[in-house]
Each structure stands twice: as structure tokens, then as C-alpha cells.
Enzyme design. Sequence first.
Site, PDB file in Angstrom:
ATOM      1  N   ASP A  30       0.856  -1.182   0.000  1.00  0.00           N
ATOM      2  CA  ASP A  30       0.000   0.000   0.000  1.00  0.00           C
ATOM      3  C   ASP A  30       0.891   1.229   0.000  1.00  0.00           C
ATOM      4  O   ASP A  30       1.979   1.218   0.580  1.00  0.00           O
ATOM      5  CB  ASP A  30      -0.949   0.022   1.200  1.00  0.00           C
ATOM      6  N   ASN A 211     -23.876  -6.175  -9.389  1.00  0.00           N
ATOM      7  CA  ASN A 211     -24.188  -5.107  -8.432  1.00  0.00           C
ATOM      8  C   ASN A 211     -25.436  -4.333  -8.833  1.00  0.00           C
ATOM      9  O   ASN A 211     -26.259  -3.969  -7.989  1.00  0.00           O
ATOM     10  CB  ASN A 211     -22.993  -4.161  -8.273  1.00  0.00           C
ATOM     11  N   PHE A 252     -31.967  -9.985  -0.593  1.00  0.00           N
ATOM     12  CA  PHE A 252     -32.026  -8.593  -1.071  1.00  0.00           C
ATOM     13  C   PHE A 252     -33.464  -8.117  -1.292  1.00  0.00           C
ATOM     14  O   PHE A 252     -33.740  -7.327  -2.178  1.00  0.00           O
ATOM     15  CB  PHE A 252     -31.180  -8.405  -2.353  1.00  0.00           C
ATOM     16  N   LEU A 253     -34.357  -8.645  -0.470  1.00  0.00           N
ATOM     17  CA  LEU A 253     -35.748  -8.196  -0.537  1.00  0.00           C
ATOM     18  C   LEU A 253     -36.183  -7.638   0.825  1.00  0.00           C
ATOM     19  O   LEU A 253     -37.307  -7.862   1.249  1.00  0.00           O
ATOM     20  CB  LEU A 253     -36.664  -9.357  -0.953  1.00  0.00           C
ATOM     21  N   GLY A 256     -36.079  -0.994   3.272  1.00  0.00           N
ATOM     22  CA  GLY A 256     -35.341  -0.162   4.218  1.00  0.00           C
ATOM     23  C   GLY A 256     -35.137   1.243   3.697  1.00  0.00           C
ATOM     24  O   GLY A 256     -35.885   1.704   2.826  1.00  0.00           O
ATOM     25  N   GLY A 260     -26.620   1.819   0.321  1.00  0.00           N
ATOM     26  CA  GLY A 260     -25.487   2.752   0.395  1.00  0.00           C
ATOM     27  C   GLY A 260     -24.210   1.957   0.254  1.00  0.00           C
ATOM     28  O   GLY A 260     -24.192   0.912  -0.397  1.00  0.00           O
ATOM     29  N   CYS A 263     -19.871   0.438  -2.711  1.00  0.00           N
ATOM     30  CA  CYS A 263     -19.948  -0.219  -4.031  1.00  0.00           C
ATOM     31  C   CYS A 263     -21.197   0.111  -4.843  1.00  0.00           C
ATOM     32  O   CYS A 263     -21.093   0.670  -5.929  1.00  0.00           O
ATOM     33  CB  CYS A 263     -19.833  -1.727  -3.859  1.00  0.00           C
ATOM     34  N   LYS A 266     -21.676   3.801  -6.397  1.00  0.00           N
ATOM     35  CA  LYS A 266     -20.717   4.205  -7.441  1.00  0.00           C
ATOM     36  C   LYS A 266     -20.753   3.245  -8.638  1.00  0.00           C
ATOM     37  O   LYS A 266     -20.567   3.658  -9.777  1.00  0.00           O
ATOM     38  CB  LYS A 266     -19.307   4.315  -6.866  1.00  0.00           C
ATOM     39  N   ARG A 331     -19.490   5.192   3.903  1.00  0.00           N
ATOM     40  CA  ARG A 331     -19.628   5.804   2.579  1.00  0.00           C
ATOM     41  C   ARG A 331     -21.040   5.627   2.022  1.00  0.00           C
ATOM     42  O   ARG A 331     -21.572   4.528   2.000  1.00  0.00           O
ATOM     43  CB  ARG A 331     -18.589   5.197   1.611  1.00  0.00           C
TER      44      ARG A 331
END
Length: 447
Positions: A30, A211, A252-253, A256, A260, A263, A266, A331
Site C-alpha cells: 500500500d 451489483n 435482497f428483498l 429499508g 449505500g 460499491c 458508485k 460511505r
Amino acid sequence: MRIAVVGSGYVGLVSGACFADFGHEVTCVDSNQEKIASLKAGVMPIYEPGLEQMVATNTKANRLVFTTDLAEAVSRAEAVFIAVGTPSRRGDGHADLSYVYAVAKEIAGNIQRFTVVVTKSTVPVGTGDEVERIIREENPAADIAVVSNPEFLREGAAIEDFKRPDRIVIGIEDERAREVMTEVYRPLYLNKAPLMFTARRTSELIKYAANAYLAMKITFINEMADLCEAVGSNVQDVAHGIGLDKRIGSKFLHAGPGYGGSCFPKDTLALVKTAQDYGSPLRLVETTVAVNDQRKRAMARKVARAIGTDVRGKTVALLGLTFKPNTDDIRESPAIAIIQGLQDGGAHVRAFDPEGMEAAKAYVSDVAFGGDAYEIANGADALVLVTEWDAFRALDFTRLKSLMKEALFVDLRNVYRREVVARHGFRYVSVGRPKEDITVALATAAE
Ligand code: NAD
């Protein structure tokens, strides 16, 4: 196998630690000296369950080292993974590839043998072509194969996801890379994780398509929740009812406050931009982006409506700041938009998050951070559950009632059942569920 991972953030660090755990010899690079110093001292720069232990074990076994010296790491490696950030480019929403290209340039001069250069960062279609061009231009003698190997891990469950993936997607243009990549992932392959080889540009698109699809699924159920509120249906039952259909699936149902994180926002935006550039717009994804953006702010209005009249001078306490539990990542978290919306309306905002408060300070101001749910609830006009951390799943409502000025609980994650909260004298507002929960009424009637 000797592996170098360039970029030791969420993806680079987790990948590096897991590769070392497979038995490979890994160097994590890094450019951030502080990050490397802290990793060398065994202090993790991110919160990720199980990571510290795995890093400690593999460092001790000399299979995992950390450095800022890219040249040394690359010159020894048979495979170099690029895992630097690809944030939204300021102004236009395209993926900012400057970090990826800078690394490609740096790698080029240090290639010593046949080396597979792997893009693990999420990058738009064609980035592999450009990485290859940059390296060949810098070092025409370099013997390389550039591969796409997108990462699908989820923060909070990153190690589990990396070690037990649904699939490993590998995009190659050079057959020699197939052998190296098979060797890299051999331990997972033996565990029957499907290794899918495809063309490089296809692999790059698979990550964005995945995604975008997941973001769309979340947004679909969020809009359905609004409709449920309007017509008096229960979104959790709708989700259950459609999720049992194997063609749809139940993941994913969960309705809410909007998606956010580092990933989905963007990546959906970058995909929209790519599609527009190629004259093949993705209208479903464009709408997903717009609906989700509006939703986060709408949640502040939902809280305000629950409070009643004006939020000016009211104290609102938020439980959770991170975009999801088990991460310290703030984020694009819906909490940020909710805080700003409430503050714009004149409310005083307090917040508690088990891991995200430090990071949140860079995104919001004038928030009074507390040590736990009860501290921030003291004297508050409303308590709002924004992120469904386990710590918020068994709140002591008797205690909360005695502390709060107004007994109002807004549950933006549908963690609680209305009658449980109402029993303690609270007004309860949730997402996409009717005021009178018919499911509960029926169950009670049957008892
Ligand atoms: P991150 O910001 O946590 O880490 C990136 C790291 O790269 C930082 O530590 C930075 O210092 C380092 N870096 C930047 N330039 C460098 C250079 N020239 N040399 C060496 N190091 C350099 O990012 P992340 O969340 O790990 O994401 C990395 C990529 O993986 C992104 O493309 C992201 O979209 C993708 N991804 C992320 C996730 C996730 O859950 N975070 C999941 C799948 C894919």
C-alpha cells in the site's frame, strides 16, 4: 505461489490474508505508510470480523508481509493483484481509474518473469485492455497476461464470502493465465467453488451487472414498501411471498432506507455512464439510481412526519450510522442523508454506532455522539433505527420509555414487531407495514 496484492484496503487486505491462509506467499502493498505501519504492528485499519486473527496467524507463519515497496513485491511475484479504489469520478459519475492506471505504470518497470497482472478492483469494460496497453508501452519486453478477476465479497462477511464464494469469475485473453489463476484458487476449487473462465471484457461487465441487479432488487422492494403503506399491505409478507419463488429468491428483498456503501452507488452510476457512452442506455439501472437517491432523503421526511409537526428544536436519536451492520464503512450511508435532512429541518441529532462513529465525523457535523442507545435516547423526541446492528435487536423499551421525552420509535429496518414496541407505550413507525398488522392479529386470534 508468490502473490503481490497492490492496495491493502477492504478488498486487498482480505484477499491477501485469505490467499496467505490458502498457503500462498503473499506481499500486501500500500502507498499509505501509516496503514502499512499499523498492519505491521498487527492493528487492522478496518473493522472486519475474523480479519485480525487471520492476519496474525499468517504473518506469524511468514506467509503474509506488508510493505510500501511495490517494486520489490512485484519483481518477486508470479501474480500481481490490483486492488486499489475506483471511486466515482468527481463531476461525471464515471469510475475514476487513475489509481488503477498509476499502479499499472508502476508495475510495468518491475516485471521480471512471466507475470499475471490481475485487476481485482471493480473496473469498467475495457480497463483490462488499457492496463495491458500501459504496461506494454512502459516496458515492451514485459512478459505479462492481464486478467480480470472481480471481487464479490461483502463487507462484514468478507472472509466467509472470499473463502466460500458462489463463484469465481476470471476473464482471460491468454491461455497461460488460466493455469496460474487455477493454481491461485486451487484450494477453493477443491471445495467445489465454481471457477468460471470467460473473456476479459465479459468478466468486467459481470461484476457491474451483478451489483446493478442487486441494487435494483433492493430498490424494487423499497418502492413496493411505499405502495404497501399506501394500500395497507405488508411488505415483509410480499417479500416472503415472492421470495419463495425460486426464480426470484428471498435475498435482497428487505425494505429499508435505501442502499449505500462503497460499491452499489458508485458502481450503478458507473455502469449507467458506460452504457450511455456505448449508446446502449440501461434505463432500469438509471431509474434505480434516481429512486434510491431520493429515498435516502425521503427517510428524513418520514421521521419528521412521525414526529408530527415541525422538527425544529426536536431531538432525534439515531441508532446506526454505517450503511450496514458489521462494518465501519460510512460511505454513501443513508444515515448521512437522514442526518442532513433532519438538521436542515432544524432538529438536533444524536447518534450511536458500534463501529462507525469515528468515520462518520468526516461526513456529518453538529451530531452529538453517545456511548450507547440509552445515552442518546435520554430526553429525545424520537429514536430511529437506521442500521440493524445486533446490539439494537433487543432494546430495553421499558428503560427507553423512562428516558425519552416522547415515546416514538421509527424502525427503518423492520427489526421489531409493532405489538412488542407498542406494548411499552411507544408509537411505532416502520417501513411498508400496515398500522394494524393483520398477520399478528390472525396469529393472536388463532391462539
Ligand atoms: P479501499 O479504499 O478500502 O482501499 C484501496 C487501497 O489502495 C487504499 O489503502 C489505498 O491507500 C491503496 N492505494 C491507492 N493507490 C495506491 C498505489 N498507487 N499503490 C498502492 N496502494 C494504493 O478500497 P476497497 O473498498 O478495498 O475497494 C477496492 C476495489 O475493490 C474497488 O474497485 C471496489 O469497487 C472493489 N470492491 C470493493 C468491495 C468492498 O466491499 N469494499 C467489494 C468488491 C469490490
